[in-house]
Structure formats: structure tokens, C-alpha cells
Design a protein around this motif. Structure first.
Motif: not given
Length: 428
Positions: A362-374, A387-399
Motif C-alpha cells: 500500500v501507499a502508506q501504512r495504516g491504509t488500503n490505498t494500493p501501490d501497484a508500481e511498488t 526469489l521467484v515471486l508473483l503478484s496479483c489482485g484487482v489493483f495489482g498490489n497483492t504479492v
């Protein structure tokens, strides 16, 4: 000399751009929970081929079973000359079915093919045309399963209007500010505004949404769906393509709820790395289609069936259901600790049953504002660390974390250390 760079150039020239690739790294060999690229670079695998390799890369018992079958025959087409591995696997799946009463199964090659045929079976059993799915859900890329998938980009872009008769309702998830009551109200509104329940053949749902962000379906929602389906004679389908075969700490994800579906779709981990899928359902429903109405030339490959029988033995003999819970507990403990670091990227909503674990960036701690770029940066930095890792999620911010369930404690710890390094490095 073959390198990742030369292979990437060849890929760009030869392969249609519609199939995306997460990383510019080409596999050379793999074993257990480790992969080496063509240049010898080593990676710990926290993707498992998108939840396919629950039993790990090249498990010796899977390879041995496949080799034994290769020495006998590789293909006859089950519709021409049937074979025992197909029948034996259906027997095993029927015995594992997460519902009471007699079960029957049919085998296919891919998860989308399984879902497509589950819909056909439900329509045949009910004589109805309509299907209800959930926003954020992923069910495949064929014409019908693309329609069921509740996400436009990239799955529906440029492909025109989806097949008629498919409807979506909101899925309860924290970032969407949707709860169970919202979903149920939307379903009731759908029945009043767009399609009568008497015209609905099936409701399909993932016990844990995969591409949608690893959000478990609330038990209250599944109970409500079961009641609605019972009231109106609708078939309840649990899409277990990603959640099946010990991944969630149960053999099937729906078992966490105590709710019995009428049909489940399975694929991914079933074949242990070989293409295989299936539909398992209540016998009366499964027998609704006429002979010849279902099948496929390669559906239920004998080599894949032999591998799958070994996979089921491994899950039982190596206690992978319990192991998934152990892995998940270790992951969640590590993530909770990392989330407290001020120098790591802001994280929220650590979640997921068993070893189907995810968190949001997320963009800031304590919020749910998604940060897809990060999130993209974390995934790429992790690869650089091995490490092979994948992302997903409606807003692209889930690892999402999907390591093989056969991973050793040492490799699991090393992988989590690499993840921590990536979360800190990406914040630098």
C-alpha cells in the motif's frame, strides 16, 4: 552460447505477444523448490508454476510413475480405447469429493477446459442457460471462461462481447469495501432485474480468489449461496483449480467452510507438472450430458493420469495437508514481523489459508490505498535476489506466496529472507 538475452530475442521474434512472461529468465533445470536458469543462476521458487507444483519440481515418485507409463503407451484417446489410469484416477477423485453421496468424475487437460465443461454439465442437468460468477474471479481464457472471469484487463481486452447469459455480482473483499450482505443484495437484485433464479443453471465461485487477490470466500457467503442454490435448484460449483490438493491446508479449499458444493473443478497441482484437469460432481448431475457430448482428444492423458495418482499418494504419504498449514504459519509470522519494519515497503492485509498466503503493498501504512508500481518493483527486486515471486489482485498490489508444499524448512527460511531483503530494497 545460450543465454537469457539470446532466448528473449528469439522469443520476441517467434512468440505471439498475447502471452505475457513475468520475467526475462529462461528455465534450465529445476528440482524440488529450486530453479536454475540457462545461465546457471539459482532461484527459490515461491510461484510453483502458479500453484501447479504442490509436490515440487520433478518429485521422484511423479517422474517414476510418468516414466513407467511412457514405457507402456502414451495415447489412445479415452474415447477410442479407454485405459486403467483414467478410471483409477476418477475413482480416487470420487473418494475425495468434498460432498456426501455418490460422485463421478471426468478428466480434461486444462483448468479452463474443466470449468467450461462444468458449465456444460450444469446446463445439461438443469436445462437452464444462465450462469452467475463473481467480480474479481478468474476461471480461464476460453470464450466461456473469459466471460466468467470478473476482470476486463487484460483478459477481455480486444476480444469483443462475451457469450450471453453470464452475470457477475460483487465479491466481498476489504479493498473493495464490499461485505457479504452487499454480495447477497446484489444477487437478489440480479434475480429481480436481469435473470430469474429459475433460469440460472449454476453459480460458480473460487473458495479463495486467485487472480483476484487471494481473498477467501467468507463462510457466510458460501452458506447463503448454498441456501439460494437449494431453494432454486441451482448447481453450486466450487472452482478448485488453484485451491485444490492441499494448498489451503485442506484437500480442497471449500472444506474450510463445511459447505458442500455440487461440482468442483480441479487442475494445476493434480498433474504434478503434467497437463491434467477434471470435473468432480454429484453422480446424477454428472450423468446429465449425453454420451459424446463431453471429452477431448488429449483429455485425461494416460501419462498425466499416472503422474496424478502418484501426486495423490505423495500428498497422503508425506502429510502435505498438514505441511501446508505449517508453511503458512511460518510465512504469516515472518510477514507480520517484516510489516513492523519502518524500512520495508508498507504492507497490509496478510491473509490466506494454509500455504496460499498473500499480502498487499500500500501507499502508506495504516491504509488500503494500493501501490501497484511498488508491487512490480518488489517482484523484480526479489528476482534479482534469487526469489521467484508473483503478484496479483484487482489493483495489482497483492504479492502471493505459492511455494511447493515439499519445500524444506531451510529453503523456506532462505526464501523468506530473500523476500524481506526485496521488501526493504524496494523501499530504499
Amino acid at each position: 552460447m545460450t543465454t537469457n538475452t539470446t532466448l528473449l530475442a528469439r522469443r520476441s521474434a517467434a512468440v505471439a505477444r498475447g502471452v505475457a512472461t513475468a520475467f526475462p529468465v529462461f528455465a534450465g533445470k529445476a528440482e524440488g523448490a529450486e530453479i536454475w536458469d540457462v545461465e546457471g543462476g539459482r532461484y527459490i521458487d515461491f510461484a510453483a508454476g502458479i500453484a501447479v507444483l504442490n509436490t515440487g519440481h520433478r518429485h521422484p515418485r511423479v517422474i517414476a510413475a510418468a516414466k513407467e507409463q511412457l514405457d507402456a503407451y502414451t495415447h489412445t484417446a479415452f474415447q477410442v480405447l479407454p485405459y486403467e489410469p483414467y478410471v483409477a484416477l476418477c475413482e480416487r477423485l470420487n473418494a475425495l469429493a468434498p460432498f456426501s453421496g455418490e460422485a463421478k468424475s471426468i478428466l480434461f487437460s486444462t483448468g479452463a477446459e474443466a470449468v467450461e465443461n462444468a458449465i456444460k454439465i450444469a446446463k445439461a442437468a438443469t436445462g437452464r442457460p444462465g450462469i452467475i460468477a463473481f467480480a474479481g474471479g478468474f476461471h480461464g481464457r476460453t470464450a466461456m471462461t473469459m466471460a466468467l472471469t470478473g476482470k476486463v484487463a487484460p483478459y477481455k481486452q480486444k476480444f469483443g462481447i462475451s457469450p450471453a447469459g453470464v452475470y457477475h455480482v460483487p465479491f466481498p473483499a476489504t479493498p473493495l469495501d464490499v461485505d457479504v450482505s452487499d454480495s447477497v443484495r446484489a444477487l437478489q437484485l440480479l434475480f429481480r432485474a436481469d435473470i430469474a433464479p429459475s433460469d440460472v443453471a449454476a453459480i460458480i465461485i473460487e473458495p479463495v480468489q486467485g487472480e483476484g487477490g487471494f481473498w477467501p470466500a467468507p463462510v457466510e457467503l458460501l452458506k447463503a449461496l448454498r441456501e439460494i442454490c437449494d431453494t432454486h435448484g441451482i448447481v453450486l460449483i466450487a472452482d478448485e483449480v488453484q485451491t485444490g490438493f492441499a494448498r489451503t491446508g485442506r484437500m480442497f479449499g471449500i472444506e474450510h467452510s463445511g459447505i458442500e458444493p455440487d461440482i468442483i473443478t480441479v487442475a494445476k497441482a493434480l498433474g504434478g507438472g503434467f497437463p491434467l484437469a477434471g470435473v468432480v460432481g454429484r453422480a446424477a448431475i454428472m450423468d446429465a450430458a449425453e454420451p459424446g457430448g463431453l471429452g477431448g482428444t488429449y483429455a485425461g492423458s494416460p501419462v498425466a493420469c499416472a503422474a496424478a495418482l502418484a501426486v495423490l499418494d505423495i500428498i497422503q504419504d508425506e502429510g502435505l495437508v498438514a505441511r501446508a498449514n505449517e508453511i503458512g504459519a511460518t510465512m504469516r509470522t515472518a510477514l507480520e514481523r517484516i510489516a513492523q519494519r519502518n524500512d520495508a515497503v508498507p504492507m497490509s492485509s496478510i491473509r490466506g489459508p494454509g500455504a496460499m498466503v498473500a499480502f498487499d503493498i500500500v501507499a502508506q501504512r495504516g491504509t488500503n490505498t494500493p501501490d501497484a508500481e511498488t508491487t512490480k518493483k518488489v517482484v523484480q527486486v526479489a528476482l534479482g535476489h534469487g526469489l521467484v515471486l508473483l503478484s496479483c489482485g484487482v489493483f495489482g498490489n497483492t504479492v502471493r506466496l505459492l511455494c511447493p508444499l515439499t519445500i524444506s524448512d531451510a529453503l523456506l527460511g532462505e526464501g523468506l529472507d530473500l523476500l524481506e531483503r526485496a521488501l526493504v530494497s524496494a523501499n530504499a
